[in-house]
Design a protein around this motif. Sequence first.
Motif, PDB file in Angstrom:
ATOM      1  N   ALA A 195       0.825  -1.203   0.000  1.00 30.06           N
ATOM      2  CA  ALA A 195       0.000   0.000   0.000  1.00 30.06           C
ATOM      3  C   ALA A 195       0.865   1.260   0.000  1.00 30.06           C
ATOM      4  O   ALA A 195       0.604   2.215  -0.757  1.00 30.06           O
ATOM      5  N   TYR A 196       1.904   1.251   0.832  1.00 31.36           N
ATOM      6  CA  TYR A 196       2.803   2.416   0.880  1.00 31.36           C
ATOM      7  C   TYR A 196       3.462   2.653  -0.472  1.00 31.36           C
ATOM      8  O   TYR A 196       3.506   3.796  -0.968  1.00 31.36           O
ATOM      9  N   SER A 197       3.944   1.589  -1.106  1.00 29.71           N
ATOM     10  CA  SER A 197       4.644   1.708  -2.384  1.00 29.71           C
ATOM     11  C   SER A 197       3.717   2.238  -3.474  1.00 29.71           C
ATOM     12  O   SER A 197       4.082   3.159  -4.230  1.00 29.71           O
ATOM     13  N   LEU A 198       2.512   1.671  -3.567  1.00 36.12           N
ATOM     14  CA  LEU A 198       1.588   2.071  -4.625  1.00 36.12           C
ATOM     15  C   LEU A 198       1.059   3.489  -4.416  1.00 36.12           C
ATOM     16  O   LEU A 198       0.910   4.250  -5.387  1.00 36.12           O
ATOM     17  N   VAL A 199       0.772   3.853  -3.165  1.00 34.11           N
ATOM     18  CA  VAL A 199       0.263   5.204  -2.891  1.00 34.11           C
ATOM     19  C   VAL A 199       1.335   6.245  -3.205  1.00 34.11           C
ATOM     20  O   VAL A 199       1.059   7.272  -3.840  1.00 34.11           O
ATOM     21  N   ARG A 200       2.580   5.987  -2.790  1.00 33.72           N
ATOM     22  CA  ARG A 200       3.666   6.944  -3.067  1.00 33.72           C
ATOM     23  C   ARG A 200       3.882   7.107  -4.566  1.00 33.72           C
ATOM     24  O   ARG A 200       4.111   8.217  -5.060  1.00 33.72           O
ATOM     25  N   CYS A 201       3.811   6.011  -5.306  1.00 31.54           N
ATOM     26  CA  CYS A 201       4.026   6.089  -6.750  1.00 31.54           C
ATOM     27  C   CYS A 201       2.823   6.712  -7.463  1.00 31.54           C
ATOM     28  O   CYS A 201       2.975   7.331  -8.519  1.00 31.54           O
ATOM     29  N   ALA A 202       1.630   6.534  -6.907  1.00 33.00           N
ATOM     30  CA  ALA A 202       0.453   7.192  -7.481  1.00 33.00           C
ATOM     31  C   ALA A 202       0.556   8.703  -7.301  1.00 33.00           C
ATOM     32  O   ALA A 202       0.178   9.477  -8.198  1.00 33.00           O
ATOM     33  N   ASN A 204       3.479  10.322  -6.871  1.00 34.07           N
ATOM     34  CA  ASN A 204       4.675  10.771  -7.589  1.00 34.07           C
ATOM     35  C   ASN A 204       5.127   9.666  -8.542  1.00 34.07           C
ATOM     36  O   ASN A 204       6.003   8.860  -8.203  1.00 34.07           O
ATOM     37  N   PRO A 205       4.544   9.606  -9.737  1.00 37.41           N
ATOM     38  CA  PRO A 205       4.843   8.511 -10.675  1.00 37.41           C
ATOM     39  C   PRO A 205       6.312   8.408 -11.074  1.00 37.41           C
ATOM     40  O   PRO A 205       6.750   7.356 -11.543  1.00 37.41           O
ATOM     41  N   GLU A 206       7.097   9.469 -10.880  1.00 32.05           N
ATOM     42  CA  GLU A 206       8.509   9.401 -11.232  1.00 32.05           C
ATOM     43  C   GLU A 206       9.272   8.384 -10.375  1.00 32.05           C
ATOM     44  O   GLU A 206      10.315   7.873 -10.791  1.00 32.05           O
ATOM     45  N   LEU A 207       8.749   8.094  -9.177  1.00 31.45           N
ATOM     46  CA  LEU A 207       9.401   7.107  -8.312  1.00 31.45           C
ATOM     47  C   LEU A 207       9.277   5.697  -8.877  1.00 31.45           C
ATOM     48  O   LEU A 207      10.135   4.845  -8.620  1.00 31.45           O
ATOM     49  N   GLY A 208       8.186   5.452  -9.613  1.00 32.06           N
ATOM     50  CA  GLY A 208       7.975   4.112 -10.172  1.00 32.06           C
ATOM     51  C   GLY A 208       6.927   4.148 -11.255  1.00 32.06           C
ATOM     52  O   GLY A 208       5.758   3.814 -11.024  1.00 32.06           O
ATOM     53  N   PRO A 209       7.299   4.559 -12.445  1.00 33.93           N
ATOM     54  CA  PRO A 209       6.306   4.670 -13.529  1.00 33.93           C
ATOM     55  C   PRO A 209       5.820   3.296 -13.982  1.00 33.93           C
ATOM     56  O   PRO A 209       6.463   2.279 -13.694  1.00 33.93           O
ATOM     57  N   PRO A 210       4.683   3.236 -14.680  1.00 28.62           N
ATOM     58  CA  PRO A 210       4.252   1.955 -15.263  1.00 28.62           C
ATOM     59  C   PRO A 210       5.338   1.416 -16.188  1.00 28.62           C
ATOM     60  O   PRO A 210       6.142   2.176 -16.735  1.00 28.62           O
ATOM     61  N   LEU A 211       5.367   0.109 -16.361  1.00 29.40           N
ATOM     62  CA  LEU A 211       6.425  -0.495 -17.165  1.00 29.40           C
ATOM     63  C   LEU A 211       6.313  -0.064 -18.627  1.00 29.40           C
ATOM     64  O   LEU A 211       5.207   0.104 -19.155  1.00 29.40           O
ATOM     65  N   PRO A 212       7.457   0.122 -19.295  1.00 31.33           N
ATOM     66  CA  PRO A 212       7.418   0.476 -20.723  1.00 31.33           C
ATOM     67  C   PRO A 212       6.823  -0.657 -21.547  1.00 31.33           C
ATOM     68  O   PRO A 212       6.812  -1.817 -21.116  1.00 31.33           O
ATOM     69  N   PRO A 213       6.314  -0.367 -22.750  1.00 30.99           N
ATOM     70  CA  PRO A 213       5.623  -1.383 -23.566  1.00 30.99           C
ATOM     71  C   PRO A 213       6.448  -2.637 -23.816  1.00 30.99           C
ATOM     72  O   PRO A 213       5.896  -3.739 -23.863  1.00 30.99           O
ATOM     73  N   GLU A 214       7.761  -2.505 -23.961  1.00 32.72           N
ATOM     74  CA  GLU A 214       8.570  -3.686 -24.278  1.00 32.72           C
ATOM     75  C   GLU A 214       8.663  -4.681 -23.125  1.00 32.72           C
ATOM     76  O   GLU A 214       9.030  -5.843 -23.335  1.00 32.72           O
ATOM     77  N   LEU A 215       8.319  -4.236 -21.892  1.00 33.57           N
ATOM     78  CA  LEU A 215       8.350  -5.134 -20.742  1.00 33.57           C
ATOM     79  C   LEU A 215       6.966  -5.672 -20.393  1.00 33.57           C
ATOM     80  O   LEU A 215       6.829  -6.426 -19.429  1.00 33.57           O
ATOM     81  N   ARG A 216       5.968  -5.276 -21.167  1.00 37.99           N
ATOM     82  CA  ARG A 216       4.606  -5.722 -20.886  1.00 37.99           C
ATOM     83  C   ARG A 216       4.276  -6.988 -21.685  1.00 37.99           C
ATOM     84  O   ARG A 216       4.836  -7.211 -22.764  1.00 37.99           O
ATOM     85  N   PRO A 217       3.356  -7.805 -21.181  1.00 39.64           N
ATOM     86  CA  PRO A 217       2.953  -9.002 -21.940  1.00 39.64           C
ATOM     87  C   PRO A 217       2.122  -8.614 -23.150  1.00 39.64           C
ATOM     88  O   PRO A 217       1.562  -7.516 -23.224  1.00 39.64           O
ATOM     89  N   GLU A 218       2.033  -9.514 -24.093  1.00 41.55           N
ATOM     90  CA  GLU A 218       1.281  -9.243 -25.320  1.00 41.55           C
ATOM     91  C   GLU A 218      -0.208  -9.091 -25.044  1.00 41.55           C
ATOM     92  O   GLU A 218      -0.904  -8.350 -25.727  1.00 41.55           O
ATOM     93  N   SER A 219      -0.706  -9.813 -24.035  1.00 39.54           N
ATOM     94  CA  SER A 219      -2.130  -9.730 -23.696  1.00 39.54           C
ATOM     95  C   SER A 219      -2.313 -10.061 -22.221  1.00 39.54           C
ATOM     96  O   SER A 219      -1.435 -10.643 -21.581  1.00 39.54           O
ATOM     97  N   PHE A 220      -3.482  -9.675 -21.709  1.00 41.16           N
ATOM     98  CA  PHE A 220      -3.792  -9.972 -20.306  1.00 41.16           C
ATOM     99  C   PHE A 220      -3.920 -11.473 -20.090  1.00 41.16           C
ATOM    100  O   PHE A 220      -3.546 -12.002 -19.041  1.00 41.16           O
ATOM    101  N   GLY A 221      -4.410 -12.181 -21.116  1.00 44.29           N
ATOM    102  CA  GLY A 221      -4.537 -13.633 -21.014  1.00 44.29           C
ATOM    103  C   GLY A 221      -3.186 -14.312 -20.837  1.00 44.29           C
ATOM    104  O   GLY A 221      -3.057 -15.274 -20.064  1.00 44.29           O
TER     105      GLY A 221
END
Length: 441
Positions: A195-202, A204-221
């Motif tokens: 909770a602490y990690s996600l709230v802080r990043c929400a 201040n996203p610079e602390l932990g931005p969402p992963l770049p597209p190349e590190l994401r899976p092709e689909s949720f499945g």
Amino acid sequence: MEISTNELLGLLSLGAMFLAFCTGFPISYVMVFSGLTFGFIGIGKIVFYLLTVQFYQVMTDSVMGAIPPFLLMGYILESAGLMDRLFKSFQMLLCRLPGSLYAAVIFTGTIFAAATGIVGSSVNLLCVMAEPAMRRSGYNIRMGAGSIAASGTLGILIPPSVMLVVMGPIVGVPVTDLFAAAVIPGLMLAGIYIAYSLVRCALNPELGPPLPPELRPESFGKALREVFIGVIPLLLLIFSTLGSILMGIATPTEAASCGAFGAFVLVFAYRKFSWEGMKDALFKTTKLSAMILIMIASCNFFGSVFSRLGSAAWLSRFLMSLDMPPMAMLALIMLTIFFLGWAMEWIPIVLIFLPLMLPTVEAMQFDKLWFCLVMAVTLQTSWLSPPVALSAYFIKGSLPHWDLMDIYKGMFQYIGCQVVGIILVIVFPAIVTWLPNFLKQ
């Protein structure tokens, strides 16, 4: 307060032992030597009988037999590289969230804590797995170090914890009760970290931005499939091992043996088995088991001499004479444990300090089950507390290019989360006692 010659001898033996610890001489030998020397002066030849009896009792204690298979279970899973797959599964599932890598680290550390209970291994493996992804994604080093250290140290608390196996016989509380009592506090701490990690990043996203597209899976499945393959089998192994203990189906020793066999089967199923890995797991298990059991026997011997000299009773009377309120006494005891944790591992603290405090705990009418969990959470905090925090040196050893001050500053953030956890456990004892009472119904 008046003190007899034997009681003074016991206190001198305690002081001499702590001074000898500073020389770097093996702790087990120091305790045996101190007990034999001061015990022979105070009670004569009977000290040699105490040495024999204490070592024999430890080596024939069926509860202590749970330690080697629990360690083997963890080392088998570690050597097969299953933790890496676990981390990648959570990374893929949470990739779109700010702070997702911190959450993935904590989820992975929590699950592996329940599988291994070996802090050093967990911290080192988390460093190796998480650092490349954090570097590519522009994550904050301080928060990364803090999340790795905090989740890696959960291994000493979350069952099947070797520390709780050792604590049980000392305080006279069944290990099954300690395991049940530790489940909710352990998961609660992991939840606070996430909770602490996600709230802080929400915020201040610079602390932990969402992963770049190349590190994401092709689909949720695909992400769900990876979670099913990488997480579910390991969770089933952990739940079956721990569940059989909590439900009274098996003793800790029986469940640990089945868990080690289950880990062996799981490694085969993932096609990760190697003779070199098995040899390494067996060697590490034998080495660490021998060290722990000899240290337990040595501590029990020293404690029996200390008690026989009357020093334990004197120490309890002295503490009670301070006429402190129960919560103030608890705070004093926990602060002492916290500072001892800076310089010592949990084994000598639990085996030496806990028996000395037990008469005071009983006189204050603290629930022993609850007290053990408060002590366990406090000991975990000491692993995160600079300047001697062992987790910091595990991280620095694995990632030498990370600055030690950044690691310290990151750990301080999660110490705050830990303090919140300790306060909640103290203020709301039901966090500890509810599950053991529920399982007994």
